[in-house]
Design a protein around this motif. Structure first.
Motif, PDB file in Angstrom:
ATOM      1  N   UNK A 122      47.915  38.924  44.361  1.00 45.39           N
ATOM      2  CA  UNK A 122      48.185  39.232  42.521  1.00 45.39           C
ATOM      3  C   UNK A 122      49.367  38.481  41.990  1.00 45.39           C
ATOM      4  N   UNK A 123      50.724  39.174  42.880  1.00 39.41           N
ATOM      5  CA  UNK A 123      51.866  39.614  42.615  1.00 39.41           C
ATOM      6  C   UNK A 123      51.984  36.922  42.885  1.00 39.41           C
ATOM      7  N   UNK A 124      50.955  36.107  43.403  1.00 36.68           N
ATOM      8  CA  UNK A 124      51.254  35.133  43.763  1.00 36.68           C
ATOM      9  C   UNK A 124      49.565  34.140  42.394  1.00 36.68           C
ATOM     10  N   UNK A 125      49.825  35.063  41.744  1.00 37.15           N
ATOM     11  CA  UNK A 125      48.392  34.288  40.832  1.00 37.15           C
ATOM     12  C   UNK A 125      48.993  34.830  38.829  1.00 37.15           C
ATOM     13  N   UNK A 126      48.672  33.760  38.009  1.00 36.84           N
ATOM     14  CA  UNK A 126      48.922  33.312  36.917  1.00 36.84           C
ATOM     15  C   UNK A 126      47.738  34.243  36.385  1.00 36.84           C
ATOM     16  N   UNK A 127      46.625  33.813  36.393  1.00 33.77           N
ATOM     17  CA  UNK A 127      45.004  34.221  35.749  1.00 33.77           C
ATOM     18  C   UNK A 127      43.689  34.341  36.191  1.00 33.77           C
ATOM     19  N   UNK A 128      44.146  35.765  36.099  1.00 33.22           N
ATOM     20  CA  UNK A 128      42.695  36.397  36.461  1.00 33.22           C
ATOM     21  C   UNK A 128      41.224  36.535  35.653  1.00 33.22           C
ATOM     22  N   UNK A 129      40.573  35.990  35.655  1.00 35.72           N
ATOM     23  CA  UNK A 129      39.005  35.707  35.652  1.00 35.72           C
ATOM     24  C   UNK A 129      38.318  37.002  36.389  1.00 35.72           C
ATOM     25  N   UNK A 130      37.784  38.170  35.710  1.00 34.81           N
ATOM     26  CA  UNK A 130      37.262  38.996  36.139  1.00 34.81           C
ATOM     27  C   UNK A 130      35.807  39.921  35.692  1.00 34.81           C
ATOM     28  N   UNK A 131      34.692  39.966  36.419  1.00 35.19           N
ATOM     29  CA  UNK A 131      33.659  40.922  36.119  1.00 35.19           C
ATOM     30  C   UNK A 131      32.950  40.094  37.450  1.00 35.19           C
ATOM     31  N   UNK A 132      32.121  40.932  36.739  1.00 35.41           N
ATOM     32  CA  UNK A 132      30.434  40.092  37.596  1.00 35.41           C
ATOM     33  C   UNK A 132      29.774  39.363  36.345  1.00 35.41           C
ATOM     34  N   UNK A 133      29.328  38.120  37.557  1.00 32.75           N
ATOM     35  CA  UNK A 133      28.692  36.848  36.779  1.00 32.75           C
ATOM     36  C   UNK A 133      27.250  37.762  36.026  1.00 32.75           C
ATOM     37  N   UNK A 134      26.915  37.872  34.937  1.00 29.63           N
ATOM     38  CA  UNK A 134      25.604  38.978  34.183  1.00 29.63           C
ATOM     39  C   UNK A 134      24.579  37.388  33.481  1.00 29.63           C
ATOM     40  N   UNK A 135      23.789  36.941  33.851  1.00 29.60           N
ATOM     41  CA  UNK A 135      23.228  35.867  33.333  1.00 29.60           C
ATOM     42  C   UNK A 135      22.520  36.422  32.126  1.00 29.60           C
ATOM     43  N   UNK A 136      22.663  37.137  31.550  1.00 28.77           N
ATOM     44  CA  UNK A 136      22.012  37.793  30.123  1.00 28.77           C
ATOM     45  C   UNK A 136      22.294  37.624  28.883  1.00 28.77           C
TER      46      UNK A 136
END
Ligand code: SF4
Length: 193
Positions: A122-136
């Motif tokens: 996380x110290x070397x990440x600029x963007x996090x996209x988080x969360x499970x994929x929900x197909x609905x």
């Protein structure tokens, strides 16, 4: 020597984060979201096991050949390979590239330090996209994310929410490799046909 277990790599893509990027899909995920876009990448088993130093050279080459502005880490579940990916992300930062991370876990969970090496990653990440994929609840207005529950987090000053809205342009890329294998990547999948 350190290794990463990868599912796929696209050296130069414009549909997996801001600008032109090298996209790296890791093999293995412990979640089983219904309608997961990349079911072949879920089994935690050796796939394409790669020396991290080789991958660093490949990224450096991609910077000079394709002018990539960063790397994107996807899966499978990248945080399961946080020690190796943190080394890769640190290297990417050291040569001026940005790092984007897609994870099925929430950022709050990652900050609980349950995953080996996650604090360094996380110290070397600029963007996090988080969360499970929900197909609905498929996302149609924001770039790169699969479903509406997934959120962007900006861990550095390099980017902000201006990158999120879909404006125009290509959202899926198709390519044919020298052996004639056709593949596609973009929202939110990577396939070979
Ligand atoms: S977290 Fe991502 S890779 Fe893992 S099962 Fe869910 S959608 Fe698939």
């Amino acid at each position: 020597m350190a290794w990463l277990n990868l599912a796929a790599v696209v050296n130069s893509t414009e549909v997996e984060g801001p600008g032109t990027r090298t996209a790296i899909w890791v093999q293995g995920c412990l979640k089983r979201c219904p309608s997961c876009c990349n079911p072949d990448f879920l089994k935690v088993e050796p796939a394409n096991v790669v020396d991290i130093n080789q991958l660093k050279k490949q990224i450096e080459l991609n910077k000079s050949h394709f002018g990539i502005e960063g790397i994107t880490l996807l899966g499978g579940e990248p945080v399961l390979q946080a020690p190796g990916l943190s080394e890769l992300a640190q290297f990417a930062h050291s040569i001026g590239l940005s790092v984007m991370l897609f994870t099925g876990y929430k950022l709050e969970e990652l900050k609980e330090n349950k995953f080996n090496g996650i604090d360094k990653l996380l110290r070397h990440v600029d963007i996090v996209v988080d969360g499970e994929f929900e197909s609905d609840i498929i996302e149609q207005n924001r770039n790169w994310v699969g479903s509406k529950n997934q959120n962007f987090h900006y861990l550095s000053e390099r980017y902000d929410e201006a990158i999120e809205p879909i404006k125009e342009g290509v959202i899926t890329e198709w390519r044919i490799d020298p052996e004639g294998v056709v593949s596609a990547n973009g929202i939110p999948f990577i396939v070979k046909v």
